[in-house]
Design a protein around this motif. Structure first.
Motif, PDB file in Angstrom:
ATOM      1  N   GLU A 114       0.849  -1.188   0.000  1.00  0.00           N
ATOM      2  CA  GLU A 114       0.000   0.000   0.000  1.00  0.00           C
ATOM      3  C   GLU A 114       0.888   1.243   0.000  1.00  0.00           C
ATOM      4  OE1 GLU A 114      -3.272  -0.331   0.025  1.00  0.00           O
ATOM      5  OE2 GLU A 114      -3.777  -2.216   1.029  1.00  0.00           O
ATOM      6  N   GLY A 115       0.437   2.309  -0.613  1.00  0.00           N
ATOM      7  CA  GLY A 115       1.139   3.584  -0.558  1.00  0.00           C
ATOM      8  C   GLY A 115       2.246   3.756  -1.580  1.00  0.00           C
ATOM      9  N   ALA A 116       2.366   2.829  -2.523  1.00  0.00           N
ATOM     10  CA  ALA A 116       3.416   2.937  -3.547  1.00  0.00           C
ATOM     11  C   ALA A 116       2.869   3.436  -4.875  1.00  0.00           C
ATOM     12  CB  ALA A 116       4.101   1.584  -3.743  1.00  0.00           C
ATOM     13  N   THR A 117       1.577   3.748  -4.920  1.00  0.00           N
ATOM     14  CA  THR A 117       0.945   4.240  -6.144  1.00  0.00           C
ATOM     15  C   THR A 117       0.357   5.628  -5.899  1.00  0.00           C
ATOM     16  OG1 THR A 117      -1.043   3.018  -5.498  1.00  0.00           O
ATOM     17  CG2 THR A 117       0.409   1.976  -7.116  1.00  0.00           C
ATOM     18  N   LYS A 118       0.238   6.398  -6.968  1.00  0.00           N
ATOM     19  CA  LYS A 118      -0.282   7.755  -6.848  1.00  0.00           C
ATOM     20  C   LYS A 118      -1.309   8.043  -7.930  1.00  0.00           C
ATOM     21  CE  LYS A 118       1.176  12.607  -7.062  1.00  0.00           C
ATOM     22  NZ  LYS A 118       2.299  13.523  -7.379  1.00  0.00           N
ATOM     23  N   LYS A 171       5.611   3.427  -7.955  1.00  0.00           N
ATOM     24  CA  LYS A 171       7.010   3.391  -7.521  1.00  0.00           C
ATOM     25  C   LYS A 171       7.268   2.000  -6.969  1.00  0.00           C
ATOM     26  CE  LYS A 171      10.453   5.825  -4.734  1.00  0.00           C
ATOM     27  NZ  LYS A 171      10.697   6.937  -3.779  1.00  0.00           N
ATOM     28  N   THR A 172       8.072   1.226  -7.693  1.00  0.00           N
ATOM     29  CA  THR A 172       8.269  -0.174  -7.324  1.00  0.00           C
ATOM     30  C   THR A 172       8.913  -0.284  -5.949  1.00  0.00           C
ATOM     31  OG1 THR A 172      10.405  -0.263  -8.446  1.00  0.00           O
ATOM     32  CG2 THR A 172       8.465  -0.879  -9.730  1.00  0.00           C
ATOM     33  N   TYR A 173       8.500  -1.296  -5.233  1.00  0.00           N
ATOM     34  CA  TYR A 173       8.907  -1.453  -3.836  1.00  0.00           C
ATOM     35  C   TYR A 173      10.377  -1.848  -3.701  1.00  0.00           C
ATOM     36  CZ  TYR A 173       8.719  -2.945   1.055  1.00  0.00           C
ATOM     37  OH  TYR A 173       8.945  -3.084   2.414  1.00  0.00           O
ATOM     38  N   LYS A 195      12.703   0.506  -6.700  1.00  0.00           N
ATOM     39  CA  LYS A 195      12.478   1.953  -6.579  1.00  0.00           C
ATOM     40  C   LYS A 195      12.378   2.654  -7.937  1.00  0.00           C
ATOM     41  CE  LYS A 195      12.829   1.353  -2.170  1.00  0.00           C
ATOM     42  NZ  LYS A 195      11.601   1.264  -1.341  1.00  0.00           N
ATOM     43  N   LYS A 196      11.890   1.928  -8.924  1.00  0.00           N
ATOM     44  CA  LYS A 196      11.674   2.532 -10.240  1.00  0.00           C
ATOM     45  C   LYS A 196      10.353   3.283 -10.242  1.00  0.00           C
ATOM     46  CE  LYS A 196      11.871  -1.202 -12.672  1.00  0.00           C
ATOM     47  NZ  LYS A 196      11.887  -2.144 -13.825  1.00  0.00           N
ATOM     48  N   THR A 197      10.287   4.375 -10.997  1.00  0.00           N
ATOM     49  CA  THR A 197       9.049   5.130 -11.151  1.00  0.00           C
ATOM     50  C   THR A 197       8.470   4.843 -12.527  1.00  0.00           C
ATOM     51  OG1 THR A 197       9.826   6.888  -9.680  1.00  0.00           O
ATOM     52  CG2 THR A 197       8.012   7.421 -11.169  1.00  0.00           C
ATOM     53  N   ILE A 198       7.241   4.327 -12.547  1.00  0.00           N
ATOM     54  CA  ILE A 198       6.590   3.947 -13.800  1.00  0.00           C
ATOM     55  C   ILE A 198       5.315   4.759 -13.970  1.00  0.00           C
ATOM     56  CG2 ILE A 198       5.551   2.048 -15.098  1.00  0.00           C
ATOM     57  CD1 ILE A 198       7.295   0.135 -13.529  1.00  0.00           C
ATOM     58  N   GLN A 199       5.183   5.409 -15.098  1.00  0.00           N
ATOM     59  CA  GLN A 199       3.980   6.181 -15.409  1.00  0.00           C
ATOM     60  C   GLN A 199       2.997   5.276 -16.153  1.00  0.00           C
ATOM     61  OE1 GLN A 199       3.559   9.191 -14.234  1.00  0.00           O
ATOM     62  NE2 GLN A 199       5.667   9.403 -13.489  1.00  0.00           N
ATOM     63  N   LEU A 200       1.804   5.123 -15.594  1.00  0.00           N
ATOM     64  CA  LEU A 200       0.783   4.273 -16.203  1.00  0.00           C
ATOM     65  C   LEU A 200      -0.368   5.134 -16.716  1.00  0.00           C
ATOM     66  CD1 LEU A 200       0.583   1.452 -13.489  1.00  0.00           C
ATOM     67  CD2 LEU A 200       1.831   1.366 -15.644  1.00  0.00           C
ATOM     68  N   GLU A 201      -0.935   4.726 -17.830  1.00  0.00           N
ATOM     69  CA  GLU A 201      -2.138   5.362 -18.360  1.00  0.00           C
ATOM     70  C   GLU A 201      -3.232   4.297 -18.355  1.00  0.00           C
ATOM     71  OE1 GLU A 201      -4.356   8.545 -19.455  1.00  0.00           O
ATOM     72  OE2 GLU A 201      -2.184   8.618 -19.088  1.00  0.00           O
TER      73      GLU A 201
END
Length: 559
Positions: free
Chosen positions: A50-54, A78-80, A83-89
């Motif tokens: 929980e808390g890794a998505t925005k 943000k992968t746990y 720690k990669k940041t992935i932009q999803l549509e």
């Protein structure tokens, strides 16, 4: 004619402006509570982060005509581990069923290799209407599962209220209540009006819906739980062992040698048995001899417990809060097991105004009739004070806890019954001037007094902002501890002066450092309007999937 056309045009604009959402227009979306950073939460056999998505601007649309629903917009992951940041549509769609759920699956590719995403919308409206809903979004990536929850709510002020007859009856009673009371409870009998300015310990919008994450992961995201370290190696041999039992079938060729063994064992067994029986016979008389000497000292021992045993019966129920003593009092409440999985509480306990101005209110479905339960099983020792108000409904969990509290009251204060004020209306929703009591999780309950007075309402426990001598503080403390120990309790609202007294009492009794005392005091929330009753609020049960659970009370006793 011109004026008529103008009037019709204006009327049309008004109607369209007040019309409820549902024709595929986007809803007001906000996130429910989540930790500020990614945290692992154990949900059944699953490890969920929980808390890794925005939420970067998600929209939810629902069409009442086709019952189709869509979830679209950007979201950041943000992968746990890496720690990669992935932009999803996101572009998910589905259709709501008769039970009020909509499984939303991707329309096209997610754009990220080996990333799986799915969601489930849970309808919060009447008769499975999804105009208001909450959505659990699930992402599976790099052998991890992520969860994000949003709610899309329709402004309930634009919706019709509950049946007018019930509301009118309650409004009348709210305005003429004092005149309708008996003379025995003239002091402090406004048990529902006094919550008009109720102040909570935190923002009531902080929390999340219960949902059913474990079931969703299995059936919607279609992933299996990640095995815990060390467990697979132990589980596999367990299944291999029965397969290795086949070669053991070759062993039956050796039974010829086995029969040789039993006769050898049979012969010694027979001689061994008699000596064992002879020995205890000799031991018994040996013990009889000292018994003749002991009575000399037994006589003084009998003098000690002469009448101390009945005195020990009183602390059984209270002082040490032993579940062993209290459990049989309320064991196997009648017919509760038959209703253990009802989904009744919908939304929040009160009317909540979101930051964007949207106002939402909780409701109750398939309500449990607690007055009928009282009549059917009077030995549960609780009483609805004002049945004519028809505010004696709640969830099955609330009914169960009230029955346990009634039984406990009978044990602690035999001359008293647990007196109940307002709970909720049959379909929940707004209740008089209460700020809560919307979804069946709340109950107003009278304090204990030395003189029960057979009151038909509530009486104040304060005089000059100090507890009156008639208030049974020790017994009240025991009830609060017992109730909190059930694990059902979310909060109990009491007057600040009463909580201060309970803090001092727990300190003087040497209990302030115990886990139960600290947890009880933590959940006793000081609130100035609860001077003549306490307000019990229970947690959302797992079966109450549409229930909005407030965030936990702040840490510490608050003393």
């Amino acid at each position: 004619m011109g004026r008529l056309l103008s009037s019709l045009l204006i009327l049309g604009l008004i109607v369209s402006g007040c019309a409820p959402r549902g024709n595929n227009s986007p809803a007001s979306v906000r996130d429910t509570w989540a930790p500020p950073e990614g945290q692992i939460r154990q949900v059944g056999d699953y490890e969920v982060i929980e808390g890794a998505t925005k939420n970067d601007g998600l929209e939810v649309k629902f069409d009442k005509g086709t019952k189709s629903m869509s979830l679209t917009g950007p979201m950041t992951l943000k992968t746990y581990d890496t720690k990669k940041t992935i932009q999803l549509e996101l572009n998910l769609a589905g259709t709501s069923d008769d039970k009020g759920y909509a499984v939303l699956k991707p329309v096209g590719s997610t754009g990220v290799v080996d990333l799986v995403v799915a969601a489930k919308a849970t309808c919060l409206g009447v008769e499975s209407d999804c105009s208001s809903n909450f959505v659990d979004i699930y992402v599976s990536y790099e052998d991890r599962i992520y969860h994000h929850q949003i709610e899309a709510l329709e402004d309930t002020l634009a919706m019709p209220m509950e049946p007018k007859e019930a509301d009118a009856a309650n409004i009348d009673e709210d305005t003429t209540e004092t005149g309708g009371q008996s003379q025995s409870d003239e002091s402090g009998d406004d048990d529902h009006e006094d919550e008009h300015d109720e102040v909570l310990d935190m923002d009531e919008t902080e929390g999340s819906y219960v949902g059913n994450v474990e079931k969703d992961l299995e059936n919607i995201l279609e992933v299996k739980p990640k095995p815990k370290a060390g467990t697979p190696n132990k589980e596999e041999p367990k299944k291999d062992q029965p397969k290795k039992e086949d070669p053991k079938k070759e062993v039956p060729a050796k039974p010829e040698k086995k029969p040789e063994v039993p006769p050898k064992k049979e012969t010694p067994v027979k001689p061994e048995v008699p000596p064992k029986k002879e020995e205890p016979k000799k031991d018994i008389p040996k013990k009889d001899e000292p018994k003749k000497d002991v009575p000399k000292k037994d006589e003084p021992k009998k003098e000690e417990p002469k009448k101390e045993e009945p005195k020990k019966e009183t602390p059984k129920v209270d002082d040490k809060d032993d579940d062993k003593d209290e459990t049989p009092v309320v064991s196997a409440p009648p017919k509760f097991d038959m209703l253990s999985k009802l989904d009744q509480a919908v939304g929040p306990t009160g009317t909540v105004r979101l930051k964007n101005g949207t106002v939402v209110s909780g409701s109750l479905e398939h309500a449990t009739d607690i007055l009928s339960y009282q009549k059917a099983y009077p030995d549960t020792n609780f009483r609805v004070l004002r049945p004519d108000r028809k505010t004696y409904y709640g969830t099955i969990e609330l009914a169960y806890l009230i029955a346990k509290m009634g039984k406990f009251t009978q044990a602690v204060v035999p001359s008293h019954t647990l007196r109940l004020g307002d709970l909720a209306k049959k379909k929940g929703g707004p209740l008089g001037s209460h700020k809560s009591h919307r979804n069946g999780l709340d109950a107003d309950i009278a304090y204990y007094f030395k003189a029960d007075k057979a009151m038909t309402g509530f009486s104040t426990a304060l005089k000059g902002n100090k507890p009156i001598g008639d208030w049974m503080m020790a017994q009240q403390w025991k009830l609060f501890k017992y109730t909190v120990s059930s694990k059902f309790v979310d909060r109990i609202f009491i007057h600040p002066a009463l909580k201060k007294s309970l803090c001092s009492y727990a300190q003087n009794q040497g209990e302030i450092g115990t886990d139960l005392a600290k947890e009880t005091l933590r959940r006793l929330i000081p609130e100035v309007n609860h001077y003549n009753h306490f307000h019990l609020r229970i947690k959302c049960a797992k079966s109450q999937e549409r229930c909005f659970q407030m965030a936990e009370p702040k840490a510490g006793t608050g003393c």
